[in-house]
Design an enzyme around this catalytic site. Structure first.
Site, mmCIF file in Angstrom:
data_model
loop_
_atom_site.group_PDB
_atom_site.id
_atom_site.type_symbol
_atom_site.label_atom_id
_atom_site.label_comp_id
_atom_site.label_asym_id
_atom_site.label_seq_id
_atom_site.Cartn_x
_atom_site.Cartn_y
_atom_site.Cartn_z
ATOM 1 N N GLN A 177 8.346 8.035 -1.179
ATOM 2 C CA GLN A 177 7.746 8.754 -2.316
ATOM 3 C C GLN A 177 7.197 10.115 -1.889
ATOM 4 O O GLN A 177 7.489 11.147 -2.494
ATOM 5 C CB GLN A 177 6.600 7.941 -2.913
ATOM 6 C CG GLN A 177 6.984 6.595 -3.457
ATOM 7 C CD GLN A 177 5.845 5.988 -4.249
ATOM 8 O OE1 GLN A 177 5.637 6.345 -5.416
ATOM 9 N NE2 GLN A 177 5.101 5.083 -3.658
ATOM 10 N N ASP A 230 9.259 27.224 7.895
ATOM 11 C CA ASP A 230 10.539 26.514 7.906
ATOM 12 C C ASP A 230 10.241 25.025 7.841
ATOM 13 O O ASP A 230 9.173 24.589 8.307
ATOM 14 C CB ASP A 230 11.321 26.813 9.194
ATOM 15 C CG ASP A 230 11.948 28.196 9.131
ATOM 16 O OD1 ASP A 230 12.352 28.618 8.027
ATOM 17 O OD2 ASP A 230 12.017 28.862 10.189
ATOM 18 N N ALA A 280 6.119 5.200 7.015
ATOM 19 C CA ALA A 280 5.210 4.098 7.356
ATOM 20 C C ALA A 280 5.864 2.783 6.982
ATOM 21 O O ALA A 280 6.805 2.741 6.182
ATOM 22 C CB ALA A 280 3.893 4.236 6.589
ATOM 23 N N THR A 318 5.305 0.062 4.718
ATOM 24 C CA THR A 318 4.432 0.006 3.534
ATOM 25 C C THR A 318 4.488 -1.331 2.773
ATOM 26 O O THR A 318 3.902 -1.445 1.700
ATOM 27 C CB THR A 318 4.776 1.155 2.560
ATOM 28 O OG1 THR A 318 6.167 1.088 2.254
ATOM 29 C CG2 THR A 318 4.448 2.509 3.138
ATOM 30 N N THR A 339 -4.639 4.899 4.408
ATOM 31 C CA THR A 339 -4.779 4.133 3.163
ATOM 32 C C THR A 339 -6.221 3.739 2.840
ATOM 33 O O THR A 339 -7.054 3.600 3.739
ATOM 34 C CB THR A 339 -3.929 2.834 3.287
ATOM 35 O OG1 THR A 339 -4.189 1.977 2.188
ATOM 36 C CG2 THR A 339 -4.254 2.059 4.552
ATOM 37 N N ASP A 340 -6.456 3.492 1.558
ATOM 38 C CA ASP A 340 -7.730 2.935 1.097
ATOM 39 C C ASP A 340 -7.926 1.508 1.624
ATOM 40 O O ASP A 340 -9.043 0.999 1.635
ATOM 41 C CB ASP A 340 -7.779 2.940 -0.442
ATOM 42 C CG ASP A 340 -6.562 2.283 -1.087
ATOM 43 O OD1 ASP A 340 -5.488 2.235 -0.440
ATOM 44 O OD2 ASP A 340 -6.668 1.816 -2.239
ATOM 45 N N TYR A 379 -1.594 -4.905 7.115
ATOM 46 C CA TYR A 379 -1.161 -3.529 6.831
ATOM 47 C C TYR A 379 -2.341 -2.580 7.017
ATOM 48 O O TYR A 379 -2.230 -1.554 7.693
ATOM 49 C CB TYR A 379 -0.627 -3.466 5.395
ATOM 50 C CG TYR A 379 -0.499 -2.065 4.837
ATOM 51 C CD1 TYR A 379 0.564 -1.243 5.191
ATOM 52 C CD2 TYR A 379 -1.451 -1.567 3.932
ATOM 53 C CE1 TYR A 379 0.684 0.040 4.669
ATOM 54 C CE2 TYR A 379 -1.335 -0.292 3.412
ATOM 55 C CZ TYR A 379 -0.276 0.505 3.779
ATOM 56 O OH TYR A 379 -0.168 1.776 3.267
ATOM 57 N N LYS A 397 -2.746 0.436 9.832
ATOM 58 C CA LYS A 397 -2.989 1.832 9.449
ATOM 59 C C LYS A 397 -4.296 2.337 10.076
ATOM 60 O O LYS A 397 -4.395 3.483 10.510
ATOM 61 C CB LYS A 397 -3.056 1.978 7.917
ATOM 62 C CG LYS A 397 -1.776 1.639 7.179
ATOM 63 C CD LYS A 397 -0.635 2.603 7.445
ATOM 64 C CE LYS A 397 -0.818 3.942 6.795
ATOM 65 N NZ LYS A 397 0.366 4.823 7.008
ATOM 66 N N TRP A 414 -2.985 3.958 -4.202
ATOM 67 C CA TRP A 414 -2.248 3.691 -5.445
ATOM 68 C C TRP A 414 -1.223 4.804 -5.750
ATOM 69 O O TRP A 414 -1.240 5.408 -6.830
ATOM 70 C CB TRP A 414 -3.205 3.542 -6.622
ATOM 71 C CG TRP A 414 -4.217 2.448 -6.512
ATOM 72 C CD1 TRP A 414 -4.662 1.807 -5.381
ATOM 73 C CD2 TRP A 414 -4.938 1.842 -7.597
ATOM 74 N NE1 TRP A 414 -5.593 0.854 -5.688
ATOM 75 C CE2 TRP A 414 -5.793 0.850 -7.046
ATOM 76 C CE3 TRP A 414 -4.962 2.048 -8.977
ATOM 77 C CZ2 TRP A 414 -6.641 0.075 -7.831
ATOM 78 C CZ3 TRP A 414 -5.817 1.283 -9.750
ATOM 79 C CH2 TRP A 414 -6.641 0.302 -9.181
#
Ligand SMILES: NC(=O)c1ccc[n+]([C@@H]2O[C@H](COP(=O)([O-])OP(=O)(O)OC[C@H]3O[C@@H](n4cnc5c(N)ncnc54)[C@H](OP(=O)(O)O)[C@@H]3O)[C@@H](O)[C@H]2O)c1
Length: 292
Positions: free
Chosen positions: A14, A31, A65, A67, A106-107, A130, A134, A155
């Site tokens: 994403q 670049d 990552a 995920t 991440t949260d 996870y 992280k 999110w």
């Protein structure tokens, strides 16, 4: 004179994909090289080292990552290698050539027992593997590269890839009624907004605004997954009935924090990053999806 080179991992995820959409606006100053796991496989450290030898970037944005939050409970070794060990190796490689590392976290480093949005320096205590992998990635980045910027986010959704917004739109078209948890709260983040923030930060760094460490970025506003689903329904004009349910109705292999909202003031203050209301960004994403 040649322009500073920005290298990006995970070009098909994403964030990586959104960076590819935006990068042309920054192409007079920088670049870019976008990589997938063919070129840099975070599971194979030798591919990281050969990349650094070949390209010697000035900025390295790690969008790749492991995920799969629930799968990480059973694929612990894989999650650890990709989310932690590889980040440490990238960080050490960055230090050797004076490259700045921007890596995403991440949260889920927080346990969610707090009642207020978490500040960047608040105590971490991941509830799932996870989150642990992280968290270790954050630590290894900071230990191996003083010029690291860690951006925790939450999110994440985009017109590209798999995410809550697209899943909700699909389910709401297929079904008359869906159930969505209402006891986990946090802040949605449009990947498009996060990549704009990342490039803004690099621009600031290149102008001498050199600040490093842990930052947090999400869209503005704290909601539950249920609130998020209701907003998606209303923006898209669908009529599916959305029922609020507690997390106990949806047991998952990985535990999730009840409150994962993060305080994002520091990134706005230090790098003049704009914080955008979550509703505005969800609307933009749904409009783009409808037009596609
Ligand atoms: N999504 C969320 O809700 C969320 C929330 C908080 C934090 N984050 C963090 O935000 C960052 C970006 O997430 P995202 O949503 O953009 O993730 P995503 O859409 O799942 O994309 C992950 C990317 O990582 C790549 N990747 C996985 N294993 C790899 C490996 N061994 N070597 C190289 N590349 C590999 C994937 O490649 P393939 O395309 O080949 O599979 C994919 O391009 C991650 O650090 C994530 O932990 C995400």
């Amino acid at each position: 004179m040649s322009k500073p080179l920005i290298a990006v991992t995970g070009k098909n995820g994403q964030l990586g994909w959104e960076l590819q959409q935006l990068h042309a606006s920054y192409s007079t100053a920088f670049d870019f090289i976008f990589t997938d796991r063919e070129e840099i496989d975070l599971y194979r450290p030798e591919t990281i080292l050969s990349f650094f030898q070949k390209y010697q970037p000035q900025y390295f944005i790690n969008c790749a990552a492991y995920t799969a939050v629930d799968k990480a409970e059973t694929e612990q070794e894989k999650a650890l290698k990709i989310n932690a060990e590889a980040v440490g190796i990238i960080a050490a490689a960055c230090t050797k050539i004076n490259c700045t590392l921007i890596t995403i976290s991440t949260d889920y480093v927080f346990d969610g027992n707090g009642k207020k949005p978490y500040a960047a320096d608040e105590k971490t205590n991941p509830l799932n593997y996870y989150g642990y992998s992280k968290w270790l990635g954050e630590k290894l980045a900071l230990e191996n590269c003083p010029q690291s910027i860690i951006i925790r986010t939450s999110w994440v959704y985009s017109v590209h890839g798999n995410n809550f917004v697209k899943t909700m739109l699909r389910l709401m078209k297929e079904r008359n009624e869906i159930k969505v948890v209402n006891d986990q709260t946090g802040s949605p983040t449009a990947a498009a907004d996060l990549v704009a923030a990342i490039l803004q930060i690099i621009e600031q760094l290149s102008r001498g605004n050199k600040k490093y460490g842990i930052y947090q970025y999400s869209n503005k506003g704290i909601i539950s997954w249920y609130d998020f689903a209701v907003a998606i329904r209303s923006i898209s004009g669908l009529t599916c009935n959305v029922l609020p349910v507690p997390s106990t109705e949806y047991p998952t292999p990985a535990k999730r924090p009840f409150n994962s909202a993060m305080d994002t003031h520091k990134i706005a203050q230090d790098f003049y990053v704009e914080l955008i209301d979550w509703q505005t960004s969800v609307e933009t994403c749904i409009k783009k999806l409808a037009a596609a």
